[in-house]
Design a protein around this motif. Structure first.
Motif, short mmCIF file in Angstrom:
data_model
loop_
_atom_site.label_atom_id
_atom_site.label_comp_id
_atom_site.label_asym_id
_atom_site.label_seq_id
_atom_site.Cartn_x
_atom_site.Cartn_y
_atom_site.Cartn_z
N ARG A 52 11.05 59.43 48.14
CA ARG A 52 9.74 59.57 47.49
C ARG A 52 9.62 58.64 46.28
O ARG A 52 8.52 58.22 45.92
CB ARG A 52 9.55 61.02 47.04
N LYS A 53 10.74 58.32 45.64
CA LYS A 53 10.72 57.49 44.44
C LYS A 53 11.33 56.12 44.68
O LYS A 53 11.85 55.49 43.76
CB LYS A 53 11.47 58.21 43.31
N CYS A 54 11.26 55.67 45.94
CA CYS A 54 11.91 54.40 46.28
C CYS A 54 11.30 53.22 45.52
O CYS A 54 11.97 52.20 45.32
CB CYS A 54 11.84 54.16 47.79
N GLY A 55 10.06 53.31 45.09
CA GLY A 55 9.41 52.20 44.39
C GLY A 55 9.62 52.22 42.89
O GLY A 55 9.12 51.33 42.19
N ILE A 56 10.32 53.21 42.38
CA ILE A 56 10.52 53.34 40.94
C ILE A 56 11.87 52.72 40.56
O ILE A 56 12.88 52.92 41.22
CB ILE A 56 10.49 54.83 40.52
N GLU A 57 11.90 51.97 39.47
CA GLU A 57 13.14 51.33 39.01
C GLU A 57 14.00 52.35 38.28
O GLU A 57 13.51 53.22 37.56
CB GLU A 57 12.83 50.16 38.09
N LEU A 58 15.31 52.18 38.44
CA LEU A 58 16.25 53.05 37.74
C LEU A 58 16.30 52.70 36.26
O LEU A 58 16.22 51.51 35.90
CB LEU A 58 17.66 52.90 38.34
N PRO A 59 16.43 53.69 35.40
CA PRO A 59 16.57 53.39 33.97
C PRO A 59 17.92 52.71 33.70
O PRO A 59 18.91 52.97 34.39
CB PRO A 59 16.49 54.77 33.31
N ALA A 60 17.95 51.83 32.72
CA ALA A 60 19.19 51.13 32.39
C ALA A 60 20.24 52.10 31.86
O ALA A 60 21.45 51.91 32.05
CB ALA A 60 18.92 50.03 31.35
N ASP A 61 19.78 53.15 31.19
CA ASP A 61 20.69 54.15 30.63
C ASP A 61 20.75 55.35 31.58
O ASP A 61 19.75 56.05 31.77
CB ASP A 61 20.17 54.58 29.25
N SER A 62 21.91 55.59 32.19
CA SER A 62 22.04 56.68 33.16
C SER A 62 21.89 58.06 32.52
O SER A 62 21.64 59.04 33.23
CB SER A 62 23.39 56.60 33.88
N SER A 63 22.00 58.13 31.19
CA SER A 63 21.84 59.43 30.53
C SER A 63 20.39 59.92 30.60
O SER A 63 20.11 61.09 30.32
CB SER A 63 22.29 59.35 29.07
N LEU A 64 19.47 59.03 30.99
CA LEU A 64 18.07 59.42 31.11
C LEU A 64 17.78 60.12 32.44
O LEU A 64 16.69 60.65 32.63
CB LEU A 64 17.17 58.19 30.97
N LEU A 65 18.74 60.11 33.34
CA LEU A 65 18.56 60.82 34.61
C LEU A 65 18.60 62.32 34.36
O LEU A 65 19.22 62.80 33.41
CB LEU A 65 19.66 60.41 35.60
N TYR A 66 17.96 63.06 35.26
CA TYR A 66 17.81 64.50 35.09
C TYR A 66 19.17 65.19 35.27
O TYR A 66 19.78 65.11 36.33
CB TYR A 66 16.81 65.03 36.13
N GLY A 67 19.61 65.85 34.21
CA GLY A 67 20.95 66.44 34.26
C GLY A 67 21.00 67.93 34.09
O GLY A 67 22.07 68.53 34.10
N MET A 68 19.82 68.59 33.94
CA MET A 68 19.83 70.03 33.73
C MET A 68 20.19 70.76 35.02
O MET A 68 19.61 70.51 36.06
CB MET A 68 18.46 70.51 33.24
N LEU A 69 21.17 71.66 34.96
CA LEU A 69 21.57 72.43 36.14
C LEU A 69 20.57 73.54 36.41
O LEU A 69 20.22 74.32 35.52
CB LEU A 69 22.96 73.03 35.94
N GLU A 70 20.10 73.60 37.66
CA GLU A 70 19.16 74.65 38.05
C GLU A 70 19.89 75.97 38.25
O GLU A 70 21.12 76.03 38.31
CB GLU A 70 18.46 74.24 39.35
N ASP A 71 19.11 77.05 38.41
CA ASP A 71 19.69 78.37 38.61
C ASP A 71 20.59 78.39 39.84
O ASP A 71 21.61 79.05 39.86
CB ASP A 71 18.59 79.42 38.77
N GLY A 72 20.21 77.67 40.89
CA GLY A 72 20.98 77.66 42.11
C GLY A 72 22.33 77.01 41.95
O GLY A 72 23.22 77.16 42.78
N LEU A 73 22.53 76.24 40.84
CA LEU A 73 23.80 75.57 40.59
C LEU A 73 24.57 76.22 39.45
O LEU A 73 25.51 75.65 38.92
CB LEU A 73 23.55 74.09 40.25
N ALA A 74 24.16 77.42 39.07
CA ALA A 74 24.85 78.11 37.98
C ALA A 74 26.32 78.31 38.34
O ALA A 74 26.65 78.77 39.42
CB ALA A 74 24.18 79.45 37.71
#
Length: 571
Positions: free
Chosen positions: A270-292
């Motif tokens: 779905r996001k194939c046209g979006i460029e990756l941020p240079a800083d990987s810390s900007l990627l979504y890192g919050m653990l969802e309830d299913g990954l508790a």
């Protein structure tokens, strides 16, 4: 929804400490949905019934599979190639269906319900296979050649019902047995290892009885009785499973990891046209309830396309800023840990593909090896040995080598290498992948000698080395790859990675069927009998074995290349 452990903690919170210690600590429940009492549920009181069911299912399944090739060629009149192809395809399906069974058990029905329903389907399927042998006895006025199509229809309907039944039993029995031991109790956690030992022992013990006693009944007492026995045995296994219902510990369904894998792919596309941020810390890192409770996995720099599943776009940020009760759909946004789990699976795929060929060769044990034995002298002294019973050498090799490997080889290798397991899992798999090459070479040399000798004069006992070599390969490759996939898997993906072993067996069976069809198409042209004709004395089965040995060498080289490039996951 709270996790099972949280549910149990809430129920036990008001109990005195001594009373709480009487309950399991892993969140397991009893039949009535209450926290499980240690002295009334689980442990060996429950596992004896589970092991009994496992023994019956293995005895029943192998009681049909080991000698099926003989039934297809001798009773139904199928050609050697068609029979070998049908056996390989059916066995492959039997190892493919557990993937569906695992999804059903984990996501919807739970392991126990899945096993019970699957057992019923399996028993019905085995009764159908037995009915195919009874048909000529029930309809005596019809010419035998006219009844064969009906026999084939009933037989294959029953066989694929068995495959569906095994799809629910295979992935659930071992894990359900392990559920009966509380990981929070040190004594029960230590006993769990003994359960796995007895599980493997049962499996091979049942195979040994099937390849000798049941095969003998089928060859000497008729197929009607020989195919009825497996149905009765599996029904007894179902009785064992149901009889101990109130002694079991149950875990709640938590959803299928396969869905999580699909979510990463969909979100990344779905996001194939979006460029990756240079800083990987900007990627979504919050653990969802299913990954508790699931350990975080650090971001890696390879396979960057799938990192796009964790990119936060404007609409995702708005949801986070609003602190909405319902988080962004995981089909649109995945956490880094979930993406890294998917990457681990992708990295293991080349190694998994190399293992597939091992099982394509293993499929010959119940197909072309048996056909080769049928063209040999099966008389040993005054006893006729059914060719299918030669697989006993394969099973005995496994039973003898497993304890020797664990008690003798590993300690000796540990002193030389300093490794806890003596050698690495990849070294163990690699050594195992060399065994099919040797087994195929042994079978080819034997076939060449058989063709040069008088018809049916070569003793079937000369097949023992090729069966034994395959047994050595199974001890090294089968156990090694299960250990590797389980050890390299992240905590939330253990079931999926372990299931890759069953999928490899299924893919190997389909590959065997494809190779047999291709060889027949390429060699049986212009009126030539081909390499694998109905009368092996007119063919060249040895060339097929040499071809498999050559492909095995190429596969071993490919595996070595992949193994050198693979970066082992630690922790």
């Amino acid at each position: 929804m709270a996790s099972t452990g949280e549910h149990t903690v809430a129920l036990l919170a008001g109990l005195p400490a001594e009373a709480a210690e009487a309950y399991t600590t892993d969140g397991s429940l009893d039949f009535d949905g209450n926290p499980a009492l240690k002295n009334r549920t689980g442990g060996w009181r429950a596992c004896r019934s589970i092991l009994g069911t496992e023994f019956c299912y293995c005895l029943a399944f192998h009681g049909i599979s080991f000698n099926l090739i003989t039934y297809l060629t001798g009773v139904l009149g199928q050609s050697n190639v068609a029979a070998a192809r049908n056996v390989s395809t059916w066995q492959a399906t039997c190892f493919l269906m557990p993937l569906g069974g695992a999804v059903v058990a984990d996501s919807y029905c739970g392991r126990y319900r899945t096993m019970v329903v699957s057992c019923f389907i399996g028993v019905a399927g085995m009764l159908m296979t037995a009915l195919s042998a009874y048909l000529p006895l029930l309809v005596k006025n019809i010419v035998s050649s006219n009844i064969v199509p009906s026999q084939e229809f009933v037989l294959f309907l029953g066989l694929y019902m068995i495959a569906i039944g095994l799809g629910g039993l295979r992935p659930c029995l071992m894990s359900f047995g392990a559920d009966q031991f509380d990981d929070g109790d040190p004594s029960e956690r230590a006993t769990k290892g003994s359960f796995f030992n007895w599980y493997i022992f049962n499996m091979n013990g049942a195979s040994l009885i099937s390849s000798t006693a049941i095969v003998w009944v089928q060859d000497h007492c008729g197929w009607a009785l020989g195919l009825t026995i497996p149905a009765v045995v599996l029904a007894a296994g179902l009785s064992c499973l149901v009889a101990a219902l109130r002694t079991y510990r149950f875990q709640r369904t938590r959803g299928s990891p396969l869905i999580r894998v699909c979510q990463v792919v969909v979100a990344a596309v779905r996001k194939c046209g979006i460029e990756l941020p240079a800083d990987s810390s900007l990627l979504y890192g919050m653990l969802e309830d299913g990954l508790a409770g699931v350990p975080r996995i650090d971001h890696t720099t390879d396979l960057q396309f799938f990192d796009k599943a964790a990119i936060l776009v404007a609409s995702d940020k708005e949801v986070e800023a609003a602190a909405a009760p319902a988080r962004t759909s995981p089909w649109r946004l995945c956490v880094v840990t979930q993406v890294e789990e998917f990457k681990i699976l992708v990295r293991m795929l080349p190694l998994w593909a190399s293992v597939v060929f091992f099982y394509a060769v293993s499929a010959q044990v119940t197909s072309t090896f048996v056909e080769q034995g049928m063209a040999m002298d099966a008389t040993v002294g005054s006893v006729r040995v059914p060719p299918a019973s030669m697989s006993t050498f394969d099973i005995l090799t496994i039973i003898l080598l497993v304890p020797l490997y664990d008690r003798a080889f590993v300690p000796a290798a540990r002193r030389l290498t300093g490794r806890e397991k003596g050698i690495s899992e990849l070294q163990r798999i690699g050594a195992g992948l060399a065994m099919p090459v040797l087994a195929m070479a042994s079978a080819a040399l034997l076939e060449t000698a058989r063709l040069r000798a008088a018809p049916n004069s070569t003793s079937v006992l000369w097949q023992a080395p090729q069966y034994a070599l395959m047994g050595v390969g199974e001890v090294l490759t089968t156990i090694g790859q299960l250990d590797f996939f389980y050890g390299q898997a992240p905590a939330a993906m253990k079931t999926v990675c372990t299931a890759l072993g069953l999928l490899a067996i299924a893919a190997g069976g389909y590959l065997s069927s494809f190779l047999l069809t291709t060889v027949q198409w390429a060699t049986a042209t212009g009126g030539a009998p081909g390499w694998i004709p109905d009368d092996l004395n007119e063919g060249h089965l040895d060339r097929f074995f040499w071809m498999m040995a050559g492909l095995g060498c190429l596969n071993l080289i490919a595996f070595g290349s992949c193994a050198r490039k693979y970066k082992s996951r630690k922790g």
